[in-house]
Scaffold this motif. Structure first.
Motif, mmCIF file in Angstrom:
data_model
loop_
_atom_site.group_PDB
_atom_site.id
_atom_site.type_symbol
_atom_site.label_atom_id
_atom_site.label_comp_id
_atom_site.label_asym_id
_atom_site.label_seq_id
_atom_site.Cartn_x
_atom_site.Cartn_y
_atom_site.Cartn_z
ATOM 1 N N MET A 116 9.223 16.969 -1.438
ATOM 2 C CA MET A 116 8.352 17.909 -2.144
ATOM 3 C C MET A 116 7.288 18.421 -1.185
ATOM 4 O O MET A 116 6.652 17.659 -0.473
ATOM 5 C CB MET A 116 7.687 17.224 -3.343
ATOM 6 C CG MET A 116 6.807 18.153 -4.154
ATOM 7 S SD MET A 116 6.097 17.329 -5.628
ATOM 8 C CE MET A 116 4.996 16.157 -4.840
ATOM 9 N N PRO A 166 3.761 19.551 0.037
ATOM 10 C CA PRO A 166 2.394 19.283 -0.405
ATOM 11 C C PRO A 166 1.733 20.542 -0.963
ATOM 12 O O PRO A 166 1.925 21.637 -0.437
ATOM 13 C CB PRO A 166 1.705 18.797 0.865
ATOM 14 C CG PRO A 166 2.807 18.303 1.746
ATOM 15 C CD PRO A 166 3.986 19.166 1.441
ATOM 16 N N ASN A 183 -3.610 20.580 -5.496
ATOM 17 C CA ASN A 183 -3.716 19.275 -6.148
ATOM 18 C C ASN A 183 -4.736 18.355 -5.481
ATOM 19 O O ASN A 183 -4.952 17.237 -5.937
ATOM 20 C CB ASN A 183 -2.342 18.585 -6.158
ATOM 21 C CG ASN A 183 -1.349 19.335 -7.027
ATOM 22 O OD1 ASN A 183 -1.723 19.937 -8.032
ATOM 23 N ND2 ASN A 183 -0.077 19.305 -6.634
ATOM 24 N N ASN A 221 -2.290 7.378 -6.535
ATOM 25 C CA ASN A 221 -1.021 7.939 -7.016
ATOM 26 C C ASN A 221 -0.999 9.454 -6.855
ATOM 27 O O ASN A 221 0.023 10.042 -6.483
ATOM 28 C CB ASN A 221 -0.796 7.559 -8.478
ATOM 29 C CG ASN A 221 -0.454 6.088 -8.642
ATOM 30 O OD1 ASN A 221 0.116 5.470 -7.737
ATOM 31 N ND2 ASN A 221 -0.811 5.506 -9.789
ATOM 32 N N ARG A 222 -2.136 10.112 -7.125
ATOM 33 C CA ARG A 222 -2.199 11.566 -6.957
ATOM 34 C C ARG A 222 -2.076 11.948 -5.490
ATOM 35 O O ARG A 222 -1.442 12.952 -5.135
ATOM 36 C CB ARG A 222 -3.505 12.100 -7.543
ATOM 37 C CG ARG A 222 -3.584 12.023 -9.058
ATOM 38 C CD ARG A 222 -4.940 12.453 -9.568
ATOM 39 N NE ARG A 222 -5.264 13.829 -9.174
ATOM 40 C CZ ARG A 222 -6.467 14.386 -9.304
ATOM 41 N NH1 ARG A 222 -7.479 13.662 -9.785
ATOM 42 N NH2 ARG A 222 -6.663 15.639 -8.942
ATOM 43 N N ARG A 239 -0.417 10.247 -3.241
ATOM 44 C CA ARG A 239 0.990 10.043 -2.875
ATOM 45 C C ARG A 239 1.832 11.229 -3.295
ATOM 46 O O ARG A 239 2.714 11.684 -2.557
ATOM 47 C CB ARG A 239 1.511 8.755 -3.519
ATOM 48 C CG ARG A 239 0.999 7.480 -2.840
ATOM 49 C CD ARG A 239 1.244 6.245 -3.668
ATOM 50 N NE ARG A 239 0.980 5.023 -2.893
ATOM 51 C CZ ARG A 239 0.786 3.827 -3.415
ATOM 52 N NH1 ARG A 239 0.799 3.680 -4.757
ATOM 53 N NH2 ARG A 239 0.572 2.778 -2.637
ATOM 54 N N ASP A 240 1.548 11.767 -4.490
ATOM 55 C CA ASP A 240 2.287 12.942 -4.954
ATOM 56 C C ASP A 240 1.988 14.161 -4.086
ATOM 57 O O ASP A 240 2.901 14.942 -3.758
ATOM 58 C CB ASP A 240 1.917 13.256 -6.413
ATOM 59 C CG ASP A 240 2.441 12.215 -7.381
ATOM 60 O OD1 ASP A 240 3.391 11.487 -7.005
ATOM 61 O OD2 ASP A 240 1.896 12.122 -8.500
ATOM 62 N N SER A 241 0.728 14.305 -3.704
ATOM 63 C CA SER A 241 0.338 15.480 -2.925
ATOM 64 C C SER A 241 0.969 15.465 -1.540
ATOM 65 O O SER A 241 1.397 16.512 -1.025
ATOM 66 C CB SER A 241 -1.191 15.531 -2.790
ATOM 67 O OG SER A 241 -1.808 15.729 -4.049
ATOM 68 N N ASP A 282 3.570 13.480 -0.647
ATOM 69 C CA ASP A 282 4.978 13.048 -0.709
ATOM 70 C C ASP A 282 5.238 11.890 0.254
ATOM 71 O O ASP A 282 6.183 11.880 1.033
ATOM 72 C CB ASP A 282 5.899 14.230 -0.369
ATOM 73 C CG ASP A 282 7.355 13.943 -0.727
ATOM 74 O OD1 ASP A 282 7.583 13.074 -1.586
ATOM 75 O OD2 ASP A 282 8.252 14.587 -0.138
ATOM 76 N N ASP A 283 4.326 10.892 0.167
ATOM 77 C CA ASP A 283 4.410 9.730 1.048
ATOM 78 C C ASP A 283 3.701 8.575 0.348
ATOM 79 O O ASP A 283 2.694 8.791 -0.346
ATOM 80 C CB ASP A 283 3.733 10.034 2.388
ATOM 81 C CG ASP A 283 3.930 8.922 3.415
ATOM 82 O OD1 ASP A 283 4.912 9.014 4.183
ATOM 83 O OD2 ASP A 283 3.103 7.981 3.442
#
Length: 304
Positions: free
Chosen positions: A1, A3, A7, A44-45, A47-49, A51-52
């Motif tokens: 995904m 970044p 976000n 967690n946010r 990590r989503d931003s 993608d790691d």
């Protein structure tokens, strides 16, 4: 995904920086004055931003992934840059290099700007002062586009919506040459005052009636105004070689070489001098310092 910068926010970057330094969610939460679940949610946010995973559990706390280690330097630099941007700008007059533009009449030029520049030069040698005439029709526009930083006005001519500060109250004296018959007279009476030939300073340059004439009218008297000029700057020459007399602001009279001043034989209402500035420069540290110095200079200028 891929970044998505949308976000990310300042608080997430602060959390990432704290996690990189502390290597512990608990200690990072204490440093940020947040709860542990709140910091876990921020991680967690992050990590989503990115993608790691960014951090993985270890025997003691957490350890950063290679991606997190790559981010450590740039994140700390970015946070430092943001904090510097938000920090109030420091102003050092000795090092300042800027131009301060003042709109002033010739009266304010002599009474305010000249002593201000004398105070300014030793303190801020690289600050340039530009002076221009007051144009009431375009003054607000000049403030908005930055061609004027400060205007020296009276409350009656102050445009709406500007910041302002009163500088001083001005009064009037009579000015005449040192060898004038009245310069050494024991009494300067209203009768003598009215019988003399007067010079009037009128900004329009063509009027023979001013505040002195209004004051005389209130006591049923009048004077003879034989000359009307549009500038105070010409007065010393007109008075020096004649028996003319002029009613002038006190702060101008005290600088008139070769001339004498007398108290008027009647009450003449004075005026207030005010400085005005725009909201655009209201919070600027340099402009605040310059305004304070100008106000202090006016307060220190003797009027005797």
């Amino acid at each position: 995904m891929k970044p998505d910068i949308r976000n990310l926010d300042f608080n997430l970057l602060k959390a990432l920086d704290a996690l990189l330094d502390e290597r512990s969610v608990t200690r990072a939460a204490e440093r940020l004055a947040l709860t542990q679940p709140a910091v876990s949610g921020m991680l967690n946010r992050l990590r989503d931003s990115f993608d790691d995973p960014l951090f993985v559990r270890a025997q003691r706390g957490i350890v950063p992934t290679p991606r997190a280690q790559q981010l450590a330097g740039p994140v700390k630099q970015l946070l430092s840059d943001i904090e510097s941007m938000l920090r109030p700008q420091a102003f050092d007059p000795a090092l300042a290099d800027l131009t301060f533009t003042i709109a002033a009449t010739d009266y304010a030029l002599k009474a305010v700007v000249v002593p201000f520049i004398h105070r300014l030069r030793p303190l801020a040698p690289n600050v340039r002062v530009a002076v221009r005439g007051v144009d009431q029709q375009t003054l607000v526009t000049q403030f908005e586009d930055g061609t004027v930083d400060l205007a020296l006005l009276t409350p009656e001519t102050l445009p709406a919506g500007l910041h302002s500060q009163q500088l001083f109250e001005e009064s009037y004296v009579c000015l005449l040459r040192e060898g004038h018959p009245q310069a050494r007279a024991e009494r300067f009476t209203l009768e003598v005052f009215c019988a003399l030939d007067h010079v009037l300073v009128s900004m329009a340059g063509n009027a023979f009636h001013g505040v002195t004439d209004d004051a005389l009218a209130r006591v049923g008297r009048s004077r003879r105004v034989v000359t009307s000029v549009s500038s105070f700057l010409i007065l010393p020459e007109l008075l020096a070689d004649s028996d003319l007399i002029a009613v002038v602001p006190r702060r101008l009279a005290q600088h008139a070489s070769g001339l004498s001043s007398l108290e008027p034989p009647l009450a003449i209402p004075g005026f207030c001098k005010t400085m005005a500035w725009h909201g655009r420069t209201h919070s600027d540290a340099g402009q605040q310092w310059l305004r304070a110095l100008l106000a202090d200079t006016c307060a220190l200028t003797p009027t005797h």
